[in-house]
Scaffold this active site. Structure first.
Site, PDB file in Angstrom:
ATOM      1  N   LYS A  64      -1.969 -31.654  -0.093  1.00 32.43           N
ATOM      2  CA  LYS A  64      -2.487 -30.824  -1.802  1.00 32.43           C
ATOM      3  C   LYS A  64      -2.177 -29.013  -1.346  1.00 32.43           C
ATOM      4  O   LYS A  64      -2.010 -28.494  -2.294  1.00 32.43           O
ATOM      5  CB  LYS A  64      -3.615 -31.373  -2.741  1.00 32.43           C
ATOM      6  CG  LYS A  64      -4.067 -32.522  -2.548  1.00 32.43           C
ATOM      7  CD  LYS A  64      -3.267 -33.810  -3.324  1.00 32.43           C
ATOM      8  CE  LYS A  64      -3.417 -34.788  -4.000  1.00 32.43           C
ATOM      9  NZ  LYS A  64      -2.798 -36.098  -2.913  1.00 32.43           N
TER      10      LYS A  64
HETATM   11  C1  PLP Z   1      -2.476 -36.686  -3.365  1.00 35.37           C
HETATM   12  C2  PLP Z   1      -1.804 -38.000  -1.312  1.00 35.37           C
HETATM   13  C3  PLP Z   1      -1.318 -38.852  -1.344  1.00 35.37           C
HETATM   14  C4  PLP Z   1      -0.071 -39.349  -1.664  1.00 35.37           C
HETATM   15  O1  PLP Z   1       0.517 -38.438  -3.064  1.00 35.37           O
HETATM   16  P1  PLP Z   1       1.311 -38.342  -4.413  1.00 35.37           P
HETATM   17  O2  PLP Z   1       2.330 -36.782  -4.561  1.00 35.37           O
HETATM   18  O3  PLP Z   1       0.480 -38.633  -5.217  1.00 35.37           O
HETATM   19  O4  PLP Z   1       2.195 -39.975  -3.886  1.00 35.37           O
HETATM   20  C5  PLP Z   1      -1.142 -39.117   0.065  1.00 35.37           C
HETATM   21  N1  PLP Z   1      -2.071 -38.978   1.087  1.00 35.37           N
HETATM   22  C6  PLP Z   1      -3.714 -38.158   0.907  1.00 35.37           C
HETATM   23  C7  PLP Z   1      -4.118 -37.678   1.282  1.00 35.37           C
HETATM   24  C8  PLP Z   1      -3.085 -37.255  -0.261  1.00 35.37           C
HETATM   25  O5  PLP Z   1      -4.181 -36.631  -0.745  1.00 35.37           O
END
Ligand code: PLP
Length: 465
Positions: free
Chosen positions: A112
């Site tokens: 993120k």
């Molecule tokens: C948010 C997240 C995901 C999923 O990503 P999306 O874009 O919602 O599909 C996968 N792994 C981690 C560690 C995340 O924080």
């Protein structure tokens, strides 16, 4: 470069307008009016270039003339300087044709950070020019809250309030939010679950008078800037493995479909992606949709990969829009029906188009734990449970042509989920320095009931103060 809504009833917006708004006013999601293309030569020229430089080139094609290219390049430079690895997103080889792309070297150890570090700078720049100050409210199931706090703390033109479910996130995840001592950050521990937090935030946006009074804004994964920023690492990884002269396949751990859709975006820009494996945990709505053609909400269950415990993947609307021939009327109808009844029958033409790039694979809890152990035994690497879902899916599905390299996206550092890793391997994942010192910093948060009015009161006071 203008942005249009997947539901066709919002006026076209510039990149900056679409980024600040997040969701389009008709309830749809913004997509570029036409896809920017990168030529074979432009993609080939990314080889060996610094990450921030490739980011500025790729994102620049989406920003068009709404941000000065020199300013954008500076923002990318600064955003990715906050990463602890000079490659930003290093690629590791795990087997002859298998690779892992590490996206967790940012300040809060999850992918993120890649998008939010840039998004906060885009906000700051655009709001300063407009002389506005926004109140960002964010419900989190764990990773987004920390990444958003870290990105927005100390910024002049935005304040941020995160709502997290009391007792349902890990200590490390909570401390990334609550140890920030900046005046523009507030944390609310909500006596409820993630759905309660999300319902409170949704109710705030629906109260348009309240939303206007506090200048409310959101930074969840429907924001197109996050998608554009995430498409960059598909380019850097593929080019490192020989693209555009050769195809590359990816396996992407998926919840809201933001990260997997970012791969679709890179593909539309001209990157030769052979296949994207949509890796889900037991919450397998997307894997089921791709195999059966029925996009149907199930009961969300708690798993060891909590960031993917989602049963309605917001960004799927963007793929639906594209694969239905950009039919906004049809897309609006389908997603209104989904909101009401929880089911969409994907038209055959759209399903065929989706299957042209995407293959789904759902990985259960036992296979996730096994994947952590097998990876450790075969490569010495310790991976987090979300990455383990991706690796298990990649192993099951594979590329279409066995000679195509397969890159699994590693979305979190194992130290963010120490219990699951310890249970699977008996090994305690080593915490990087920035996690170790979180444990000694004082925490700051308030506790409220799962109550919209209490949350609104708090936000009103905070926005005034
Ligand atoms: C948010 C997240 C995901 C999923 O990503 P999306 O874009 O919602 O599909 C996968 N792994 C981690 C560690 C995340 O924080």
């Amino acid at each position: 470069m203008n942005y249009i809504s997947t539901r066709g009833e919002a006026p076209p917006a510039s990149f900056v307008e679409a980024v600040i708004a997040g969701l389009a006013p008709d309830g749809g999601l913004y997509v570029p009016q036409e896809w920017p293309k990168l030529s074979h030569a432009e993609i080939a020229a990314f080889a060996g270039r610094p990450y921030a430089e490739v980011a500025a080139k790729v994102i620049g094609r989406f920003a068009g003339d709404s941000i000065d290219s020199v300013v954008l390049a500076e923002m990318c430079e600064e955003a990715y300087a906050s990463f602890s690895h000079t490659a930003v997103a290093p690629l590791k080889q795990l087997s002859p044709g298998g690779f892992m792309l590490e996206l967790f070297h940012g300040p809060t150890l999850a992918f993120k950070d890649v998008a939010l570090q840039l998004l906060a700078r885009l906000y700051d720049h655009s709001l300063a020019r407009r002389n506005r100050r926004l109140t960002i409210v964010c419900a989190t199931s764990g990773d987004t809250g920390g990444a958003a706090v870290e990105a927005f703390r100390g910024r002049r033109n935005a304040r941020i309030i995160v709502l997290f479910p009391e007792g349902r996130i890990s200590d490390v995840q909570r401390r990334f939010m609550t140890t920030a001592d900046d005046g523009n950050v507030a944390c609310l521990s909500v006596k409820g679950d993630f759905d309660d937090c999300q319902a409170i935030v949704k109710a705030m946006f629906q109260d348009t008078q309240f939303a206007r009074a506090v200048d409310l804004s959101g930074v969840n994964s429907i924001n197109f800037a996050r998608i554009a920023a995430q498409s960059v690492y598909y380019f850097t990884a593929a080019v490192a493995l020989g693209a555009p002269h050769r195809k590359v396949a990816f396996a992407t751990p998926t919840g809201n479909f933001g990260d997997a859709y970012s791969g679709y975006v890179a593909h539309r820009m001209g990157l030769p992606i052979e296949r994207i494996v949509v890796a889900t945990n037991a919450n397998d709505i997307l894997a089921r949709a791709l195999s059966s053609g029925l996009y149907a909400r199930g009961e969300a269950v708690a798993t060891s990969s909590p960031a993917m415990d989602i049963q309605a993947a917001s960004n799927f609307e963007r793929l639906y829009f594209e694969t239905s021939g950009r039919d906004a009327l049809e897309t609006g109808r389908a997603f209104a029906a989904f909101a009401a009844r929880g089911v969409i029958d994907i038209p055959p033409k759209a399903l065929t188009a989706m299957r042209g790039l995407f293959v789904g694979a759902a990985v259960g809890e036992a296979d996730t734990a096994r994947s952590i152990l097998v990876t450790r035994n075969q490569t010495g690497e310790i991976v987090d449970p979300h990455t383990a879902v991706g690796l298990a899916a990649a192993a099951r599905v594979g590329p279409a042509d066995p000679r195509t390299p397969m890159v699994t996206l590693s979305t979190a550092h194992p130290a963010k989920f120490p219990e699951t890793v310890r249970e699977a391997t008996g090994i305690e994942p080593e915490a990087p320095l920035n996690v170790a010192h979180l444990a000694t910093r004082p925490e700051r948060f308030e506790t409220i009931g799962a109550d919209v009015d209490a949350a609104k009161d708090y936000v009103r006071r905070f926005a005034r103060g």
